[in-house]
Design a protein around this motif. Structure first.
Motif, PDB file in Angstrom:
ATOM      1  N   GLN A 152      11.442  -4.315  20.342  1.00  0.00           N
ATOM      2  CA  GLN A 152      10.992  -2.837  20.433  1.00  0.00           C
ATOM      3  C   GLN A 152      11.045  -2.153  19.213  1.00  0.00           C
ATOM      4  N   GLN A 153      12.083  -2.628  18.204  1.00  0.00           N
ATOM      5  CA  GLN A 153      12.153  -2.149  16.912  1.00  0.00           C
ATOM      6  C   GLN A 153      11.117  -2.581  15.900  1.00  0.00           C
ATOM      7  N   LEU A 154      10.740  -4.084  16.410  1.00  0.00           N
ATOM      8  CA  LEU A 154       9.646  -4.574  15.514  1.00  0.00           C
ATOM      9  C   LEU A 154       8.217  -3.677  15.906  1.00  0.00           C
ATOM     10  N   GLN A 155       7.995  -3.336  16.898  1.00  0.00           N
ATOM     11  CA  GLN A 155       6.796  -2.759  17.471  1.00  0.00           C
ATOM     12  C   GLN A 155       6.565  -1.303  17.013  1.00  0.00           C
ATOM     13  N   GLU A 156       7.888  -0.956  17.120  1.00  0.00           N
ATOM     14  CA  GLU A 156       7.928   0.618  16.313  1.00  0.00           C
ATOM     15  C   GLU A 156       7.567   0.613  14.857  1.00  0.00           C
ATOM     16  N   THR A 157       8.289  -0.287  14.052  1.00  0.00           N
ATOM     17  CA  THR A 157       8.191  -0.595  12.696  1.00  0.00           C
ATOM     18  C   THR A 157       6.648  -1.093  12.483  1.00  0.00           C
ATOM     19  N   HIS A 158       5.852  -1.810  12.894  1.00  0.00           N
ATOM     20  CA  HIS A 158       4.447  -2.378  13.065  1.00  0.00           C
ATOM     21  C   HIS A 158       3.459  -0.845  13.233  1.00  0.00           C
ATOM     22  N   ARG A 159       3.878  -0.167  14.226  1.00  0.00           N
ATOM     23  CA  ARG A 159       3.319   0.908  14.404  1.00  0.00           C
ATOM     24  C   ARG A 159       3.115   1.844  13.369  1.00  0.00           C
ATOM     25  N   LEU A 160       4.327   1.987  12.741  1.00  0.00           N
ATOM     26  CA  LEU A 160       4.519   2.953  11.659  1.00  0.00           C
ATOM     27  C   LEU A 160       3.826   2.541  10.677  1.00  0.00           C
ATOM     28  N   TYR A 161       3.769   1.113  10.305  1.00  0.00           N
ATOM     29  CA  TYR A 161       3.062   0.385   9.289  1.00  0.00           C
ATOM     30  C   TYR A 161       1.528   0.715   9.423  1.00  0.00           C
ATOM     31  N   LEU A 162       0.894   0.549  10.620  1.00  0.00           N
ATOM     32  CA  LEU A 162      -0.346   0.854  10.662  1.00  0.00           C
ATOM     33  C   LEU A 162      -0.623   2.213  10.315  1.00  0.00           C
ATOM     34  N   GLN A 163       0.176   3.183  10.675  1.00  0.00           N
ATOM     35  CA  GLN A 163       0.012   4.386  10.471  1.00  0.00           C
ATOM     36  C   GLN A 163      -0.150   4.948   9.076  1.00  0.00           C
ATOM     37  N   LYS A 164       0.883   4.144   8.249  1.00  0.00           N
ATOM     38  CA  LYS A 164       0.949   4.498   6.967  1.00  0.00           C
ATOM     39  C   LYS A 164      -0.393   3.988   6.128  1.00  0.00           C
ATOM     40  N   LEU A 165      -0.808   2.752   6.589  1.00  0.00           N
ATOM     41  CA  LEU A 165      -2.258   1.952   5.959  1.00  0.00           C
ATOM     42  C   LEU A 165      -3.177   2.947   6.211  1.00  0.00           C
ATOM     43  N   ASP A 166      -3.284   3.782   7.366  1.00  0.00           N
ATOM     44  CA  ASP A 166      -4.336   4.282   7.964  1.00  0.00           C
ATOM     45  C   ASP A 166      -4.132   5.561   6.729  1.00  0.00           C
ATOM     46  N   GLU A 167      -3.147   6.318   6.507  1.00  0.00           N
ATOM     47  CA  GLU A 167      -2.745   7.319   5.584  1.00  0.00           C
ATOM     48  C   GLU A 167      -3.219   7.112   4.228  1.00  0.00           C
ATOM     49  N   ILE A 168      -2.670   5.779   3.751  1.00  0.00           N
ATOM     50  CA  ILE A 168      -3.126   5.360   2.521  1.00  0.00           C
ATOM     51  C   ILE A 168      -4.505   5.221   2.165  1.00  0.00           C
ATOM     52  N   SER A 169      -5.379   4.673   3.274  1.00  0.00           N
ATOM     53  CA  SER A 169      -7.007   4.566   3.111  1.00  0.00           C
ATOM     54  C   SER A 169      -7.526   5.889   3.126  1.00  0.00           C
ATOM     55  N   LYS A 170      -6.843   7.112   3.728  1.00  0.00           N
ATOM     56  CA  LYS A 170      -7.367   8.293   3.617  1.00  0.00           C
ATOM     57  C   LYS A 170      -7.280   8.892   2.058  1.00  0.00           C
ATOM     58  N   LEU A 171      -5.937   8.629   1.740  1.00  0.00           N
ATOM     59  CA  LEU A 171      -5.603   8.948   0.414  1.00  0.00           C
ATOM     60  C   LEU A 171      -6.530   8.346  -0.867  1.00  0.00           C
ATOM     61  N   GLN A 172      -6.937   6.991  -0.696  1.00  0.00           N
ATOM     62  CA  GLN A 172      -7.577   6.341  -1.294  1.00  0.00           C
ATOM     63  C   GLN A 172      -8.928   6.908  -1.601  1.00  0.00           C
ATOM     64  N   LYS A 173      -9.548   7.532  -0.261  1.00  0.00           N
ATOM     65  CA  LYS A 173     -10.936   7.917  -0.386  1.00  0.00           C
ATOM     66  C   LYS A 173     -10.833   9.190  -1.018  1.00  0.00           C
ATOM     67  N   SER A 174      -9.731  10.074  -0.898  1.00  0.00           N
ATOM     68  CA  SER A 174      -9.697  11.306  -1.527  1.00  0.00           C
ATOM     69  C   SER A 174      -9.531  11.246  -2.936  1.00  0.00           C
ATOM     70  N   CYS A 175      -8.740  10.333  -3.340  1.00  0.00           N
ATOM     71  CA  CYS A 175      -8.532  10.224  -4.851  1.00  0.00           C
ATOM     72  C   CYS A 175      -9.852   9.592  -5.219  1.00  0.00           C
ATOM     73  N   SER A 176     -10.570   8.957  -4.735  1.00  0.00           N
ATOM     74  CA  SER A 176     -12.087   8.308  -5.454  1.00  0.00           C
ATOM     75  C   SER A 176     -12.942   9.437  -5.501  1.00  0.00           C
ATOM     76  N   SER A 177     -12.916  10.239  -4.532  1.00  0.00           N
ATOM     77  CA  SER A 177     -13.806  11.266  -4.380  1.00  0.00           C
ATOM     78  C   SER A 177     -13.633  12.532  -5.506  1.00  0.00           C
ATOM     79  N   SER A 178     -12.217  12.722  -5.603  1.00  0.00           N
ATOM     80  CA  SER A 178     -11.746  13.704  -6.694  1.00  0.00           C
ATOM     81  C   SER A 178     -12.289  13.011  -8.060  1.00  0.00           C
ATOM     82  N   ILE A 179     -11.918  12.106  -8.369  1.00  0.00           N
ATOM     83  CA  ILE A 179     -12.152  11.170  -9.592  1.00  0.00           C
ATOM     84  C   ILE A 179     -13.597  11.570  -9.860  1.00  0.00           C
TER      85      ILE A 179
END
Length: 339
Positions: A20-47
């Motif tokens: 159960q802890q592993l599932q929660e950690t993995h869910r958080l990992y996927l959420q962070k990946l999605d956030e990173i992807s959005k931040l990457q697009k935002s940085c590229s656009s701003s540059i």
């Protein structure tokens, strides 16, 4: 591990909690990946937006300076100009950690796979692996060339050596393209000459066994032996020099060793210049020898003329680039002395 029913249930309960802890950690990992992807697009656009606006501001500053501003305004404009000049380097550093579209060569070889490494540790580890690959491969080529030149004379073994050279240079071009994507500043010619070397090795691989091949064989093997020796010297001494300059903050962490001479090598590595120039003129000698061979009545192989052209291009590119670097450094030294 005990096998009683009670112990089995306890183990299963503990395993379920960890799952159960592993599932929660993995869910958080996927959420962070999605956030990173959005931040990457935002940085590229701003540059991209910053670059566009920077050009507009630069044009306005130049226009303002041409109209004869007051002393205070002129000072402000100069400060803005200085800051504008530093921005491209800052953008370059930022983009080294953002996803980037692969160049034509990487798209042909790997497709549209994202090869951008996201951490400094990963980038440096890949760069370090590249340097080790160059050194170990060069030592292997040195030993193989030595064996073919002094001990054996079989076309099959020559073909293996040329295949190793094709594989080595093709692998270098792929790795260098990935390193460039990740922020390495490799000069254009030192990348392009690996493509020519790979093509040259491929042509040598297809050269059929015959009188002309036997005439040129020892000359080519001696050249390969010398080139491998010089490349070993360069890998060893350039790595040490780069490490020292990086520690002093004078070079970028992703700078690489090259099979040539660059401006940063002026401090401590000028002793390599005679070895490099000798190798450059050996390439010219190979080219002249092959062009003369191509004029012989019994020359039927197209490989003779093609190898001669490749060696000529290598000589012209290597020699002119090395001379340009030396002239630039001598000029800058003379300017400093005059001041």
């Amino acid at each position: 591990m005990a096998t009683g029913p009670t112990n089995v249930l306890e183990e299963w309960k503990c395993l379920e909690e960890e799952y159960q802890q592993l599932q929660e950690t993995h869910r958080l990992y996927l959420q962070k990946l999605d956030e990173i992807s959005k931040l990457q697009k935002s940085c590229s656009s701003s540059i991209s937006n910053q670059r566009k606006r920077l050009k507009e501001v630069s044009h306005l500053v130049n226009k303002k300076c041409s109209t004869g501003p007051s002393d205070e305004d002129a000072k402000t404009m100069e400060e803005i100009k200085v800051k504008i000049k530093t921005r491209p380097n800052a953008f370059f550093e930022m983009e080294a950690f953002l996803p980037e579209k692969n160049g034509l060569y990487l798209r042909l070889v790997l497709g549209n796979v994202n090869v951008t490494l996201l951490s400094k540790q990963s980038k440096f580890a890949y760069k370090d692996e590249y340097e080790k690959f160059k050194l170990y491969s060069t030592v292997l080529l040195l030993l193989f060339s030595f064996m073919c030149y002094f001990f054996v004379s079989y076309r099959f073994l020559d073909a293996i050596l040329n295949f190793q050279l094709v594989w080595y240079y093709c692998t270098l071009t792929i790795r260098e393209s990935i390193l460039i994507t990740n922020g390495s500043r490799i000069k254009g010619w030192w990348v392009f000459h690996h493509y020519i070397s790979a093509f040259l090795s491929g042509v040598m691989l297809t050269w059929p066994d015959g009188n002309l091949y036997k005439i040129f064989r020892n000359q080519f093997l001696a050249y390969s032996l010398y080139q491998s020796f010089v490349q070993c010297l360069q890998c060893y001494y350039q790595s040490g020099c780069l490490y020292r300059l990086r520690a002093l903050g004078e070079r970028h962490n992703m700078d690489l060793t090259v099979e040539g001479f660059q401006s940063w090598m002026w401090k401590g590595l000028t002793f390599l210049l005679p070895f490099l120039f000798f190798g450059h003129f050996w390439q010219l000698f190979n080219s002249v020898s092959l062009f003369r061979m191509a004029q012989l009545p019994d020359c039927k192989e197209w490989q003779v003329l093609m190898c001669g052209l490749c060696f000529l291009v290598l000589f012209m590119g290597n020699f002119s680039t090395t001379v340009a670097v030396v002239r630039q450094k001598m000029k800058s030294r003379n300017e400093k002395k005059s001041l």
